[in-house]
Design a protein around this motif. Structure first.
Motif, PDB file in Angstrom:
ATOM      1  N   GLY A 199     -10.807  10.035  -4.004  1.00 12.03           N
ATOM      2  CA  GLY A 199     -11.121   8.887  -3.161  1.00 12.03           C
ATOM      3  C   GLY A 199     -10.586   7.596  -3.751  1.00 12.03           C
ATOM      4  N   ALA A 200     -10.775   7.420  -5.069  1.00  7.07           N
ATOM      5  CA  ALA A 200     -10.289   6.208  -5.729  1.00  7.07           C
ATOM      6  C   ALA A 200      -8.768   6.109  -5.645  1.00  7.07           C
ATOM      7  N   VAL A 201      -8.081   7.234  -5.826  1.00 11.31           N
ATOM      8  CA  VAL A 201      -6.615   7.234  -5.764  1.00 11.31           C
ATOM      9  C   VAL A 201      -6.142   6.897  -4.354  1.00 11.31           C
ATOM     10  N   MET A 202      -6.738   7.519  -3.344  1.00 14.81           N
ATOM     11  CA  MET A 202      -6.291   7.292  -1.965  1.00 14.81           C
ATOM     12  C   MET A 202      -6.506   5.850  -1.522  1.00 14.81           C
ATOM     13  N   VAL A 203      -7.688   5.290  -1.794  1.00 15.80           N
ATOM     14  CA  VAL A 203      -7.965   3.937  -1.315  1.00 15.80           C
ATOM     15  C   VAL A 203      -7.111   2.916  -2.062  1.00 15.80           C
ATOM     16  N   THR A 204      -6.891   3.132  -3.369  1.00 19.87           N
ATOM     17  CA  THR A 204      -6.088   2.177  -4.132  1.00 19.87           C
ATOM     18  C   THR A 204      -4.622   2.235  -3.711  1.00 19.87           C
ATOM     19  N   LEU A 205      -4.060   3.443  -3.577  1.00 20.64           N
ATOM     20  CA  LEU A 205      -2.668   3.567  -3.135  1.00 20.64           C
ATOM     21  C   LEU A 205      -2.500   3.054  -1.711  1.00 20.64           C
ATOM     22  N   GLY A 206      -3.502   3.295  -0.867  1.00 20.08           N
ATOM     23  CA  GLY A 206      -3.433   2.796   0.505  1.00 20.08           C
ATOM     24  C   GLY A 206      -3.382   1.279   0.558  1.00 20.08           C
ATOM     25  N   LEU A 207      -4.207   0.625  -0.246  1.00 23.75           N
ATOM     26  CA  LEU A 207      -4.215  -0.842  -0.262  1.00 23.75           C
ATOM     27  C   LEU A 207      -2.936  -1.398  -0.865  1.00 23.75           C
ATOM     28  N   VAL A 208      -2.439  -0.759  -1.926  1.00 26.20           N
ATOM     29  CA  VAL A 208      -1.177  -1.197  -2.531  1.00 26.20           C
ATOM     30  C   VAL A 208      -0.032  -1.056  -1.532  1.00 26.20           C
ATOM     31  N   SER A 209      -0.002   0.040  -0.783  1.00 23.23           N
ATOM     32  CA  SER A 209       1.050   0.232   0.231  1.00 23.23           C
ATOM     33  C   SER A 209       0.980  -0.830   1.310  1.00 23.23           C
ATOM     34  N   LEU A 210      -0.245  -1.181   1.710  1.00 23.73           N
ATOM     35  CA  LEU A 210      -0.414  -2.201   2.745  1.00 23.73           C
ATOM     36  C   LEU A 210       0.111  -3.550   2.261  1.00 23.73           C
ATOM     37  N   VAL A 211      -0.269  -3.943   1.046  1.00 30.12           N
ATOM     38  CA  VAL A 211       0.205  -5.217   0.499  1.00 30.12           C
ATOM     39  C   VAL A 211       1.713  -5.190   0.298  1.00 30.12           C
TER      40      VAL A 211
END
Length: 491
Positions: free
Chosen positions: A205-217
């Motif tokens: 969960g931590a990996v998915m949400v962090t990578l998702g936010l980084v991709s968005l930015v």
């Protein structure tokens, strides 16, 4: 057979002093770097499109890992994680202070965010377990809250002094002695504690949400990059394949995170916490506020220094009324909240803040600070005080004791993530407005910068309007619903 309650820690007030110093360092770091950013950008040759990474690398790592950091502190040991967080924060700050390239500075800021995500929730938890008597705990959290509110003002002035009379690098380097001294003191006066029971972590969960936010930015940032550097000012835009690719990846990762949280036995974010009407509304309000305010600080800093010609120190003092307004306003609002409840206070507050932000869309190359900018800062600061206190309380409405920690952490996560996304998005819109002005209107570079500022402040105001709509639609808690101990912000 009953067990006598444990005696209060005789060194608890010394421990509070150490925890307060660590919290002050985290709060200082956010405002001190904003003042130093124009100098760092010039020194390292950072483009306008990429400069937001100095802010977002930190806030993304901090916000994305904050919930996981709280779990780690509970299970590994709060004192141990607190000390590790301080030492790691010192090392990351030293790395940023000596960074010779923009990429190394971004990496250092990201590392600071990682260790802050360990440090901040450990500090909050240590206060909860160290102060077991109600009155003492209220006093301790009052000190913690005052540090959170007043530390930003100190950071603005300190950042100006260090940047003007030493170097922007000392705005990062100053953390090193503070963090190491606090770590040394913590080993001597802070008592260890940890949670019992299951110690499984939601790493996927931590990996998915962090990578998702980084991709968005990163998608936002790609849209603002120049298409042909050195040949034209045209930016890649929203339809560029790279931009679209990162935005699509972000959506996929964030949707996958939600689906994973629904089925995993040990969720990083129990969805029952966020799906409550009042709590979910509070998190959205903080998300939109973070998006608007982080960007306001960024662009107003550049306006002060690049357009009005302020020194870094004068820029710091120029922001001071905003911090003072929040501190004074918070004292008044905390007295009004039990009498009126959250919604009647939040709605006028958000309206005031949005009006203050919209006034900044009228700034010119020679606007008067006292007649134009100061009223905007006062309106925003008073408005924000009228939001922070009630929204921090509604974030805990109806939450069970076993979810109180994650509910409070999610509030801070929302603000940090909002700041990351807002800074990236508004910086992209700023770059697009500057390019359009230079391409279509053939105006001067100074006028193009003003056009960019106006665009950024307008959309920042729209973020605050979204927060207003969210509060009006979702927040319906009454004054009797407010818990006696609200959530406490970490930064």
């Amino acid at each position: 057979m009953s067990t006598a309650p444990a005696a209060p820690d005789p060194r608890r007030w010394l421990a509070l002093g150490v925890i307060a110093v660590a919290q002050l360092m985290i709060v200082l770091d956010a405002s001190i770097v904003n003042i130093a950013l124009p100098s760092a950008q010039r020194d390292l040759g950072i483009s306008d499109a990429d400069r937001q990474w100095v802010v977002t690398a930190y806030t993304l790592a901090f916000g994305g890992l904050l919930l996981l950091g709280g779990r780690i502190a509970d299970f590994v040991g709060r004192k141990r994680v607190f000390v590790i967080g301080l030492i790691g924060f010192a090392a990351a700050s030293a790395l940023g202070g000596i960074a010779g390239t923009a990429v190394l500075l971004y990496a250092a800021r990201g590392l600071q965010g990682v260790f802050a995500a360990l440090l901040a929730p450990a500090a909050l938890s240590l206060i909860s377990v160290t102060f077991t008597e109600t009155k003492e705990r209220a006093t301790a959290f009052g000190v913690f809250g005052a540090i959170s509110g007043g530390g930003a003002a100190i950071g603005l002035i300190l950042g100006g002094v260090l940047t003007e009379y030493a170097s922007w690098r000392w705005c990062l380097g100053v953390n090193v002695p503070i963090a190491l001294l606090a770590a040394w003191a913590a080993t001597r006066v802070v008592r260890e504690s940890k949670a019992e029971g299951d110690t499984k972590y939601d790493i996927p969960g931590a990996v998915m949400v962090t990578l998702g936010l980084v991709s968005l930015v990163y998608g936002f940032t790609e849209a603002a990059k120049e298409k042909n550097p050195g040949q034209s000012t045209e930016v890649q835009g929203w339809t560029d394949p790279t931009t679209v690719g990162f935005l699509v990846a972000a959506v996929v990762l964030l949707v996958a995170f939600v689906l994973w949280e629904r089925r995993t036995a040990h969720p990083l974010l129990p969805l029952r916490v966020a799906l409550d009407r009042n709590r979910g509304g509070s998190y959205l309000v903080f998300l939109f506020i973070g998006a608007g305010l982080f960007a306001m600080f960024l662009f107003l800093t550049f306006y002060f220094q690049a357009t009005l010609g302020y020194s870094p120190l004068r820029s710091g003092f120029a922001f001071l009324p905003f911090s003072i307004g929040i501190i004074v306003g918070a004292g008044v609002i905390s007295q009004l909240l039990p009498r009126f409840g959250p919604r009647p206070i939040m709605l006028p507050g958000l309206t005031s803040a949005a009006i203050g932000m919209l006034l900044l869309t009228q700034i010119t190359a020679d606007s008067s600070y006292w007649l134009h900018i100061l009223p905007s800062l006062v309106l925003m600061s008073v408005g924000m005080a009228a939001v922070f206190i009630p929204a921090s309380s509604t974030a805990l409405v109806g939450v069970g004791s076993h979810d109180a920690g994650v509910a409070s952490a999610l509030l801070n996560t929302s603000q940090q993530v909002g700041g990351s996304l807002g800074t990236a998005l508004l910086n992209t819109l700023y770059a697009g407005a500057v390019t359009t002005f230079l391409t279509e209107k053939k105006g001067s570079p100074a006028d193009a910068l003003l056009s960019g500022y106006h665009t950024a402040f307008f959309w920042g105001a729209m973020m605050l309007v979204l927060a207003l709509i969210t509060a009006a639609v979702l927040i319906n808690a009454k004054k009797d619903d407010i818990p006696s101990e609200g959530a406490v912000g970490v930064a």
